[in-house]
Design a protein around this motif. Structure first.
Motif, mmCIF file in Angstrom:
data_model
loop_
_atom_site.group_PDB
_atom_site.id
_atom_site.type_symbol
_atom_site.label_atom_id
_atom_site.label_comp_id
_atom_site.label_asym_id
_atom_site.label_seq_id
_atom_site.Cartn_x
_atom_site.Cartn_y
_atom_site.Cartn_z
ATOM 1 N N VAL A 58 0.837 -1.198 0.000
ATOM 2 C CA VAL A 58 0.000 0.000 0.000
ATOM 3 C C VAL A 58 0.873 1.250 0.000
ATOM 4 C CG1 VAL A 58 -1.722 1.299 1.304
ATOM 5 C CG2 VAL A 58 -1.975 -1.164 1.051
ATOM 6 N N ALA A 59 2.026 1.189 0.653
ATOM 7 C CA ALA A 59 2.944 2.338 0.635
ATOM 8 C C ALA A 59 3.386 2.642 -0.796
ATOM 9 C CB ALA A 59 4.151 2.064 1.528
ATOM 10 N N GLU A 60 3.690 1.598 -1.576
ATOM 11 C CA GLU A 60 4.044 1.805 -2.980
ATOM 12 C C GLU A 60 2.851 2.324 -3.777
ATOM 13 O OE1 GLU A 60 6.638 -1.123 -5.097
ATOM 14 O OE2 GLU A 60 6.332 -2.234 -3.211
ATOM 15 N N LEU A 61 1.658 1.849 -3.442
ATOM 16 C CA LEU A 61 0.445 2.348 -4.090
ATOM 17 C C LEU A 61 0.311 3.851 -3.862
ATOM 18 C CD1 LEU A 61 -2.235 1.685 -5.615
ATOM 19 C CD2 LEU A 61 -3.247 1.294 -3.365
ATOM 20 N N ASP A 62 0.584 4.288 -2.642
ATOM 21 C CA ASP A 62 0.519 5.719 -2.322
ATOM 22 C C ASP A 62 1.567 6.509 -3.102
ATOM 23 O OD1 ASP A 62 -1.597 5.256 -0.604
ATOM 24 O OD2 ASP A 62 -0.334 5.196 1.198
ATOM 25 N N GLU A 63 2.778 5.951 -3.229
ATOM 26 C CA GLU A 63 3.834 6.627 -3.997
ATOM 27 C C GLU A 63 3.430 6.772 -5.464
ATOM 28 O OE1 GLU A 63 7.614 4.686 -3.594
ATOM 29 O OE2 GLU A 63 7.415 4.581 -1.409
ATOM 30 N N GLU A 64 2.908 5.691 -6.043
ATOM 31 C CA GLU A 64 2.508 5.730 -7.442
ATOM 32 C C GLU A 64 1.285 6.627 -7.653
ATOM 33 O OE1 GLU A 64 4.385 4.662 -9.898
ATOM 34 O OE2 GLU A 64 5.785 4.028 -8.339
ATOM 35 N N HIS A 65 0.423 6.704 -6.642
ATOM 36 C CA HIS A 65 -0.715 7.627 -6.709
ATOM 37 C C HIS A 65 -0.204 9.061 -6.838
ATOM 38 C CE1 HIS A 65 -4.455 9.675 -5.761
ATOM 39 N NE2 HIS A 65 -3.821 10.311 -4.796
ATOM 40 N N SER A 66 0.740 9.423 -6.006
ATOM 41 C CA SER A 66 1.302 10.779 -6.072
ATOM 42 C C SER A 66 1.917 11.046 -7.438
ATOM 43 C CB SER A 66 2.355 10.967 -4.979
ATOM 44 O OG SER A 66 1.756 10.883 -3.713
ATOM 45 N N ARG A 67 2.627 10.069 -7.971
ATOM 46 C CA ARG A 67 3.260 10.219 -9.283
ATOM 47 C C ARG A 67 2.198 10.362 -10.377
ATOM 48 N NH1 ARG A 67 7.859 6.094 -10.601
ATOM 49 N NH2 ARG A 67 8.213 6.856 -8.507
ATOM 50 N N ASP A 78 -11.227 5.311 -5.475
ATOM 51 C CA ASP A 78 -10.146 5.045 -4.530
ATOM 52 C C ASP A 78 -10.562 3.925 -3.590
ATOM 53 O OD1 ASP A 78 -8.085 5.037 -2.696
ATOM 54 O OD2 ASP A 78 -8.104 7.204 -2.390
ATOM 55 N N LEU A 79 -9.964 2.767 -3.780
ATOM 56 C CA LEU A 79 -10.211 1.616 -2.915
ATOM 57 C C LEU A 79 -8.891 1.160 -2.292
ATOM 58 C CD1 LEU A 79 -12.610 -0.286 -5.332
ATOM 59 C CD2 LEU A 79 -13.257 1.073 -3.340
ATOM 60 N N HIS A 80 -8.054 2.137 -1.914
ATOM 61 C CA HIS A 80 -6.737 1.794 -1.365
ATOM 62 C C HIS A 80 -6.832 1.055 -0.036
ATOM 63 C CE1 HIS A 80 -7.440 5.432 0.992
ATOM 64 N NE2 HIS A 80 -6.554 4.944 1.837
ATOM 65 N N ASP A 81 -7.988 1.142 0.620
ATOM 66 C CA ASP A 81 -8.150 0.479 1.916
ATOM 67 C C ASP A 81 -8.938 -0.828 1.810
ATOM 68 O OD1 ASP A 81 -10.541 1.715 1.299
ATOM 69 O OD2 ASP A 81 -10.777 2.692 3.242
ATOM 70 N N ASP A 82 -9.177 -1.312 0.591
ATOM 71 C CA ASP A 82 -9.866 -2.597 0.401
ATOM 72 C C ASP A 82 -8.966 -3.707 0.948
ATOM 73 O OD1 ASP A 82 -10.467 -5.170 -0.957
ATOM 74 O OD2 ASP A 82 -12.016 -3.972 -1.942
ATOM 75 N N PRO A 83 -9.460 -4.531 1.872
ATOM 76 C CA PRO A 83 -8.600 -5.555 2.483
ATOM 77 C C PRO A 83 -8.207 -6.676 1.521
ATOM 78 C CG PRO A 83 -10.861 -5.764 3.269
ATOM 79 C CD PRO A 83 -10.804 -4.510 2.435
ATOM 80 N N CYS A 99 -5.328 1.463 -13.977
ATOM 81 C CA CYS A 99 -5.443 1.110 -12.567
ATOM 82 C C CYS A 99 -4.071 0.835 -11.985
ATOM 83 C CB CYS A 99 -6.283 -0.160 -12.390
ATOM 84 S SG CYS A 99 -7.940 -0.043 -13.065
ATOM 85 N N ILE A 100 -3.938 1.101 -10.702
ATOM 86 C CA ILE A 100 -2.763 0.682 -9.944
ATOM 87 C C ILE A 100 -3.301 -0.083 -8.746
ATOM 88 C CG2 ILE A 100 -0.655 1.376 -8.745
ATOM 89 C CD1 ILE A 100 -0.816 4.046 -10.319
ATOM 90 N N PHE A 101 -2.803 -1.301 -8.544
ATOM 91 C CA PHE A 101 -3.305 -2.125 -7.456
ATOM 92 C C PHE A 101 -2.168 -2.838 -6.745
ATOM 93 C CE2 PHE A 101 -3.010 -5.008 -10.971
ATOM 94 C CZ PHE A 101 -2.707 -6.244 -10.421
#
Length: 104
Positions: A58-67, A78-83, A99-101
């Motif tokens: 998820v940390a990498e997901l956040d980095e790629e989101h910013s990019r 935004d489903l970054h918190d989907d378990p 998509c980025i997952f």
């Protein structure tokens, strides 16, 4: 990976293929004159082709989101918190989906 033009029967250079070292295709792109903006999830053009990119955490997901946002993407869902499968769905500046997952 190796990038090379690919020609169709018409010998028109309208394809670009990215190949693995063994020569097998990994992804190819075809040039077209126009491509309407997707109207996802509904509408006349709900989805055409799109790319999915996988990250490990998820940390990498956040980095790629910013990019992605810095490059002009629009966040559509935004489903970054989907378990089960953290994912973010975007449109590029022309309205095409990607998509980025987080994957295993």
């Amino acid at each position: 990976m190796r990038v090379r033009p690919r020609r169709r029967r018409t010998d028109r250079p309208d394809w670009l293929a990215i190949n693995a070292p063994d020569g097998s295709w990994r992804i190819a792109f075809q040039q077209i004159d126009t491509s309407p903006e997707a109207t996802w999830p509904d509408g006349e053009h709900p989805q055409m082709a799109h790319l999915d990119s996988m990250v490990s955490t998820v940390a990498e997901l956040d980095e790629e989101h910013s990019r992605a946002m810095a490059l002009g993407a629009r966040l559509l869902r935004d489903l970054h918190d989907d378990p089960e499968e953290p994912i973010r769905i975007y449109a590029d500046p022309a309205g095409h989906l990607f998509c980025i997952f987080v994957g295993a």
